[in-house]
Motif scaffolding. Structure first.
Motif, PDB file in Angstrom:
ATOM      1  N   SER A   1      -9.049  -4.552   1.881  1.00  0.00           N
ATOM      2  CA  SER A   1      -8.104  -5.644   1.666  1.00  0.00           C
ATOM      3  C   SER A   1      -8.699  -6.611   0.646  1.00  0.00           C
ATOM      4  O   SER A   1      -9.742  -7.217   0.885  1.00  0.00           O
ATOM      5  CB  SER A   1      -7.823  -6.383   2.979  1.00  0.00           C
TER       6      SER A   1
ATOM      7  N   ASN B   1      -6.496   2.008   1.148  1.00  0.00           N
ATOM      8  CA  ASN B   1      -5.646   0.849   1.410  1.00  0.00           C
ATOM      9  C   ASN B   1      -5.875   0.252   2.796  1.00  0.00           C
ATOM     10  O   ASN B   1      -6.087   0.971   3.775  1.00  0.00           O
ATOM     11  CB  ASN B   1      -4.184   1.278   1.258  1.00  0.00           C
ATOM     12  N   GLY B   2      -5.789  -1.076   2.873  1.00  0.00           N
ATOM     13  CA  GLY B   2      -6.002  -1.780   4.128  1.00  0.00           C
ATOM     14  C   GLY B   2      -4.930  -1.546   5.173  1.00  0.00           C
ATOM     15  O   GLY B   2      -5.134  -1.859   6.351  1.00  0.00           O
TER      16      GLY B   2
END
Length: 428
Positions: free
Chosen positions: A21, A98-99
């Motif tokens: 993130s 991806n977070g």
């Protein structure tokens, strides 16, 4: 399940790691990065990751991706997008993910043999999707927390059988991918031919040019509105009560993407409703559809042969009634071009939600020769490429149906491999 298949909880097999993130300005440069879309749309991670993130060595060590890793979507706006998986079939040096996802990596001390290709198919099977639904939660967003992921279970056949199942299913996906790659090449060739003839006027550079409202054009060519070449038919306003769980597909704006019209998630109408609908709203395979409202306005897709009747919903336009042979192909390719898309985007009105009407699309100008025989060979070539694309898309529907049918039966242990060998050989 067969007696020699064993069931495990995910917490017995995998360690779970969180994704990256960072602020928006840290993306678009740096090192390979797995996006939410990479996971959602691909059973196997793409060979080459198309996105980048500005990451350091510590982040890459913590969030790296190696062969056998599973990337799982952990949160989304809908339950449908939750728990979708993509499996790495190789190492991705310096990569992160991806977070909105979690990474599952087999525990170092685990002695269970797992075939990554088999795992990819198991995780996309209806059998496992039902498992996801037991643990998913929905408040403002759908989510899977670590406790839920650890509670998920998987049933594994012996390793040699995992490999055999993978060897049966993977060639079907390889063929699907080859067809998609061929279609991308066909699209590029059609677009290049269109640009050479109708934008750059390459074959006419040595001749005389005249002024027009669109700039200099070859002598003997003229500016026409699209409405003089084709008609854009707007769809029918189906009502909520018309939609049923069974019936015939109604194609909406959401079904148009990436130059293709899909039926995934399309509403269905009862057969009796379809019978009462004006036949002009029925969609023929090979048609070009245009999104006329919302964020998707201007997107154009081609309709494969899905083996069922399809109907045009309101705010979707269909290119119809060509004024001359292959005029619909010419207009379809023009609207799929960057130029055509941008023109519609600029013409669309409405601040809250952009819209364009059928007449608005028909008012767009295009340049063609007065003597159509000049371009007949090029139009024939464009049409041949178009027909090949439709054939490839249609074949992919068959291959996907075979794969999904076989997948469910093999993963559940309901049938064994030999029962499908003849069917798969014929399909390939």
């Amino acid at each position: 399940m067969p007696e020699n298949w064993k069931t495990f909880k995910f917490e017995e097999l995998y360690d779970i790691a969180s994704g990256l993130s960072k602020s928006r300005d840290q993306f678009g440069f740096g090192y390979p990065f797995v996006t939410f879309k990479d996971v959602f749309y691909n059973w196997f991670l793409p060979d080459k990751l198309g996105d980048l993130a500005n990451t350091n060595e510590k982040e890459q060590i913590k969030g790296g991706i190696k062969k056998g890793d599973i990337i799982l979507t952990r949160t989304s706006e809908t339950l449908h997008e939750l728990g979708m998986s993509s499996v790495a079939l190789k190492d991705y040096p310096n990569s992160t993910f991806n977070g909105f996802c979690k990474r599952l990596r087999q525990k170092e001390k685990s002695t269970i043999e797992i075939e990554p290709v088999f795992m990819a198919y198991f995780l996309r099977s209806k059998y496992f999707r039902n498992e996801i639904s037991k643990y998913a939660t929905m408040t403002t967003r759908a989510s899977l927390n670590i406790a839920a992921i650890n509670s998920l279970s998987i049933t594994l056949p012996p390793f040699d059988e995992q490999q055999k199942i993978a060897s049966i299913l993977k060639p079907l996906d390889d063929k699907i991918e080859n067809n998609l790659a061929m279609n991308k090449a066909l699209e590029d060739m059609a677009m290049a031919l269109y640009k050479h003839w109708f934008v750059d006027f390459g074959p006419f550079q040595e001749g005389k040019f005249i002024d027009s409202e669109l700039g200099k054009i070859p002598e003997g060519w003229e500016v026409k509105e699209l409405g003089e070449l084709v008609k854009i038919l707007g769809g029918y306003a189906f009502k909520g009560k018309d939609f049923k769980d069974v019936g015939e597909s109604v194609i909406k704006i959401k079904n148009i993407s990436n130059n293709l019209v899909s039926i995934e998630g399309s509403n269905c109408i009862a057969v009796q409703v379809a019978e009462k609908t004006n036949p002009k709203f029925q969609i023929s395979p090979g048609s070009f559809l245009v999104a006329m409202t919302g964020a998707e306005v201007g997107k154009v897709g081609v309709v494969p042969n899905y083996g069922r009747r399809m109907w045009l919903n309101q705010r979707v336009g269909m290119i119809s009634k060509p004024a001359f042979k292959y005029a619909d192909i010419l207009v379809g390719i023009f609207l799929q071009s960057t130029e055509g898309y941008e023109i519609i985007q600029n013409l669309a009105y409405g601040s809250a939600q952009p819209n364009i009407s059928s007449s608005g699309i028909e008012s767009i100008s295009i340049v063609i020769p007065n003597d159509l025989s000049i371009i007949i060979d090029e139009l024939n070539q464009m049409n041949n490429w178009h027909l090949q694309r439709i054939s490839n898309y249609t074949e992919n529907q068959t291959l996907t149906q075979i794969r999904d049918t076989i997948l469910l039966k093999l993963i559940s242990g309901e049938v064994r491999l030999k029962e499908f060998e003849k069917e798969i050989t014929a399909a390939l």
